[in-house]
Design a protein around this motif. Structure first.
Motif, short mmCIF file in Angstrom:
data_model
loop_
_atom_site.label_atom_id
_atom_site.label_comp_id
_atom_site.label_asym_id
_atom_site.label_seq_id
_atom_site.Cartn_x
_atom_site.Cartn_y
_atom_site.Cartn_z
N ALA A 51 0.85 -1.19 0.00
CA ALA A 51 0.00 0.00 0.00
C ALA A 51 0.89 1.24 0.00
N LEU A 52 0.28 2.39 -0.22
CA LEU A 52 1.01 3.66 -0.26
C LEU A 52 1.04 4.31 1.12
N TRP A 53 2.22 4.75 1.52
CA TRP A 53 2.43 5.45 2.79
C TRP A 53 2.86 6.88 2.49
N TRP A 54 2.13 7.87 3.06
CA TRP A 54 2.42 9.28 2.85
C TRP A 54 3.27 9.76 4.03
N GLU A 55 4.56 9.91 3.77
CA GLU A 55 5.53 10.17 4.83
C GLU A 55 5.27 11.50 5.53
N GLN A 56 5.03 12.60 4.75
CA GLN A 56 4.85 13.91 5.38
C GLN A 56 3.62 13.95 6.28
N LYS A 57 2.55 13.32 5.85
CA LYS A 57 1.30 13.34 6.62
C LYS A 57 1.23 12.21 7.64
N GLN A 58 2.18 11.28 7.58
CA GLN A 58 2.18 10.13 8.49
C GLN A 58 0.84 9.38 8.44
N GLN A 59 0.45 8.99 7.22
CA GLN A 59 -0.80 8.26 7.10
C GLN A 59 -0.75 7.29 5.92
N LYS A 70 -9.01 14.05 -3.87
CA LYS A 70 -9.74 13.89 -2.60
C LYS A 70 -8.78 13.64 -1.44
N CYS A 71 -7.69 12.96 -1.73
CA CYS A 71 -6.69 12.69 -0.68
C CYS A 71 -5.80 13.91 -0.43
N GLY A 72 -5.83 14.89 -1.34
CA GLY A 72 -5.00 16.08 -1.18
C GLY A 72 -3.57 15.89 -1.64
N ILE A 73 -3.34 14.92 -2.52
CA ILE A 73 -1.98 14.61 -2.97
C ILE A 73 -1.62 15.47 -4.17
N ILE A 80 5.57 6.43 -0.41
CA ILE A 80 6.39 5.21 -0.38
C ILE A 80 5.45 4.03 -0.57
N PHE A 81 5.80 3.15 -1.51
CA PHE A 81 5.02 1.94 -1.77
C PHE A 81 5.70 0.80 -1.01
N MET A 82 5.04 0.32 0.04
CA MET A 82 5.68 -0.67 0.93
C MET A 82 4.68 -1.73 1.38
N ALA A 83 5.23 -2.79 1.96
CA ALA A 83 4.40 -3.88 2.49
C ALA A 83 3.70 -3.42 3.76
N SER A 220 -5.82 3.10 18.52
CA SER A 220 -6.59 3.53 17.34
C SER A 220 -5.70 3.95 16.18
N ARG A 221 -4.39 4.01 16.39
CA ARG A 221 -3.46 4.41 15.33
C ARG A 221 -2.55 3.25 14.98
N SER A 222 -1.99 3.30 13.77
CA SER A 222 -1.15 2.19 13.30
C SER A 222 0.26 2.29 13.89
N LEU A 223 1.02 1.21 13.74
CA LEU A 223 2.41 1.19 14.22
C LEU A 223 3.25 2.24 13.51
N MET A 224 3.06 2.37 12.19
CA MET A 224 3.84 3.34 11.42
C MET A 224 3.54 4.77 11.88
N GLN A 225 2.28 5.04 12.18
CA GLN A 225 1.91 6.38 12.63
C GLN A 225 2.52 6.74 13.97
N GLN A 226 2.94 5.73 14.73
CA GLN A 226 3.52 5.97 16.05
C GLN A 226 5.03 5.78 16.06
N GLY A 227 5.61 5.81 14.84
CA GLY A 227 7.07 5.80 14.74
C GLY A 227 7.72 4.43 14.89
#
Length: 634
Positions: A51-59, A70-73, A80-83, A220-227
């Motif tokens: 899936a796509l990960w938006w680094e600046q927005k952390q989402q 709609k996503c504001g991209i 980043i396209f990652m597993a 309620s947040r993902s692991l990536m969103q929490q660093g």
């Protein structure tokens, strides 16, 4: 629409690979971008987990039907396209560290569900992930490596209850290596050397305990969103101390890990206990260690027999009371009573304890007391309704102290009352009655006698038998059986005979019964299940401690350690705005933790109270996030 270039880094191509540039328009959906990326990468593989990960927005951009607009991209978005599933080092309560694949894109609540399904741990809502506390390291320590057990090849199962093969989930029975890991998960492990135990983090104060509880991840947040990054280390622990539907037949891993968490909480002095209780804990640990080494852990299970057992259990519940004679039914209609002389004490600030004796009458779910037995036909001095109360033991068998600590719900919080019994027999009956009354049950309930018997057996375990001959020459590792406080207070030669003496009272227990008895005694400790956060209440100039228990909040004086006030959840309003809104009765700001952690604890315990045996294994994740989200959920 005009086309523009979007640069996307594909993680699987390596760190040195340049980003892939694709031509897109603002009305192109996320799924279309992914399709263009896969085609341009010219790598043939399964991309379904990416899936796509938006680094600046952390989402994460998981809504593939949404357009880029709609996503504001825009063109400068660093995607980043990652597993979505990556390796994670997971520390378990028994000290094992597993390397397994976990979901980095979904909420932590869902990630824990996936991990627990793979490890065969039922009721995963009771657990969560937290950042580990670093162990104490000395300059001389050169060996920084840890033993890892790799389970990255074990698939994350989607079924709620995996099929068992030779007593273990089928996905663990594929190889001897994974079989060995599962046995280590389901059997208590030998304690490490005293030097290794000395390096473990041991909280020295309630502030240190609050520091531990501030490290829970946001559910309620993902692991990536929490660093959290790939191969980072996290702990999997029981967060909510409401252990629902515990069945030893199905909960081998859950029961073992629960025991290990309780055991280390006691050994590292995360929870306080008396000297008698510590010796009993040490004796049961010694017994469990012996059985774990000697008993083969084979648990054969047949799905057909499991279904039959469940059906028979349900039938037994439905037909409960069908064999009762008319006389028994008549006795149940006339609720029994307890009558005895007891001593009562109501603590007040700046006063010493002084017990006064009265004649007590226990009926239905309340107690009444009178000046004497002769006056019991008239009006009582006071009648106390025990429904919803807390009944905690305050017992010292050697000192012949048998007290019951009651926390009675009141509009302004919780009132404290102590009852003192004369002997074990009286204490067993009144303690059992108080526990049933706290659940709204009377003495006519069929659980009364079993509760009395359970309390009697618990007291018997703490008794010393002078006629019992123990082999004092036996060498046992007392450092792994008692906390450092008692290891420093007594020598090994003093502790060994006392532990072996207590061991005689539990030597006949089976492994499962010993684990359950250890947990039962742990749950009876006064400080059981309390998580601490340092806060500052509105209008106060000093920091205080907020204790969060399964059914109440406790305000504690940080300097003295005394309980200032207690609130039960069912007596509180505006529970989800208490941390932010200054207009409610209880307002505070959190000092050592994010306020979301407090919301999660309170809302999580309310969520746990909604569970029942009749419900399916499917969890209402939406309700959990509504209850634990605070203002975010609203």
């Amino acid at each position: 629409m005009a086309a523009w270039d979007l640069s996307v880094t594909v993680e699987d191509l390596g760190a040195d690979a340049p980003p892939i540039t694709v031509s897109v328009t603002s009305d192109l959906h996320i799924g279309g971008v992914i399709l263009k990326l896969v085609e341009k990468s010219q790598v043939k593989r399964d991309w379904s987990d990416h899936a796509l990960w938006w680094e600046q927005k952390q989402q994460w951009l998981l809504r593939t039907a949404w357009t880029l607009e709609k996503c504001g991209i825009q063109a400068d978005a660093g995607l980043i396209f990652m597993a979505q599933h990556k390796p994670l080092r997971l520390g378990l309560p028994n000290g094992l560290t597993l390397r397994l694949r976990a979901c980095f894109s979904g909420p932590v609540f869902r990630t824990v569900l996936g991990i627990c399904k793979m490890l065969n741990i039922r009721r995963p809502e009771e657990l969560s992930l937290l950042r580990p506390i670093e162990e104490k390291k000395k300059k001389k320590d050169t060996d920084l490596s840890e033993e890892l057990y790799d389970l990255t090849e074990v698939p994350l199962t989607s079924v709620s209850r995996p099929c068992l093969y030779n007593g273990m989930p089928a996905h663990f029975a594929d190889s001897l290596k994974t079989e060995k890991v599962y046995k280590m998960l389901s059997v208590s492990q030998p304690a490490p050397a005293p030097e290794a135990i000395a390096k473990l983090y041991r909280p020295a104060s309630v502030v240190d305990k609050a520091h531990i509880h501030s490290r829970w991840l946001d559910s309620s947040r993902s692991l990536m969103q929490q660093g959290v990054q790939e191969n980072d280390r996290l702990w999997l622990r029981f967060k909510y101390y409401c252990f629902h539907d515990l069945e030893p037949k199905y909960d081998v891993v859950r029961l073992t890990q629960m025991y290990e968490q309780a055991r280390w909480a006691i050994l590292l002095e995360d929870i306080d206990c008396t000297e008698e209780e510590m010796l009993l804990f040490g004796a049961i640990q010694y017994h469990i260690n012996k059985l774990s080494l000697s008993e083969p852990q084979t648990m054969t299970s047949s799905p057909a027999m499991d279904d039959l057992d469940s059906a028979l259990q349900c039938l037994e519940v439905k037909l409960d009371g069908a064999d009762s004679s008319p006389q028994d039914m008549l006795e149940n209609l006339t609720a029994p009573e307890l009558n005895d002389y007891l001593k009562i004490f109501r603590p007040k600030r700046l006063t010493l304890k002084g017990y006064k004796q009265y004649w007590f009458k226990f009926k239905d779910a309340s107690i009444s007391y009178y000046k004497s037995k002769e006056e019991s036909l008239g009006e009582p001095i006071q009648q106390i309704n025990l429904k919803g109360c807390e009944a905690a033991p305050d017992v010292n068998v050697a000192g012949q102290k048998f007290c019951i600590k009651l926390l009675i719900p009141a509009p302004e919080g919780m009132n404290e009352v102590y009852l003192r019994c004369e002997n074990e027999e009286q204490y067993s009956r009144w303690m059992a009655a108080c526990r049933l009354a706290s659940k709204g049950k009377s003495l006519a309930d069929r659980l009364f006698q079993s509760e009395v018997q359970s309390i009697r057996s618990f007291l018997a375990m703490q008794q010393t038998n002078p006629n019992t001959h123990t082999d004092n020459s036996m060498s046992i590792n007392t450092h792994s059986l008692v906390s450092p406080r008692y290891s420093k207070k007594y020598k090994v030669k003093q502790l060994t005979p006392r532990i072996l003496e207590a061991y005689q009272n539990v030597a006949q227990l089976s492994l499962t019964d010993a684990l359950l008895r250890f947990l039962q005694i742990w749950q009876a400790l006064p400080d059981f299940g309390i998580s601490f956060v340092v806060v500052r209440f509105k209008g106060s100039r000093k920091d205080e401690v907020l204790g969060i228990a399964p059914n109440r909040l406790i305000r504690i004086d940080l300097g003295v350690g005394d309980v200032v006030k207690t609130w039960r959840y069912n007596n509180m309003r505006h529970i989800f705005s208490s941390c932010f809104d200054g207009n409610v009765n209880m307002a505070f700001s959190c000092v050592t933790a994010d306020c979301k952690i407090v919301h999660e604890f309170i809302g999580g315990y309310i969520f746990m109270s909604t569970r029942s045996r009749e419900q399916s294994d499917t969890l209402n994740e939406e309700l959990f996030h509504k209850l634990t989200g605070g203002h975010e959920a609203l």
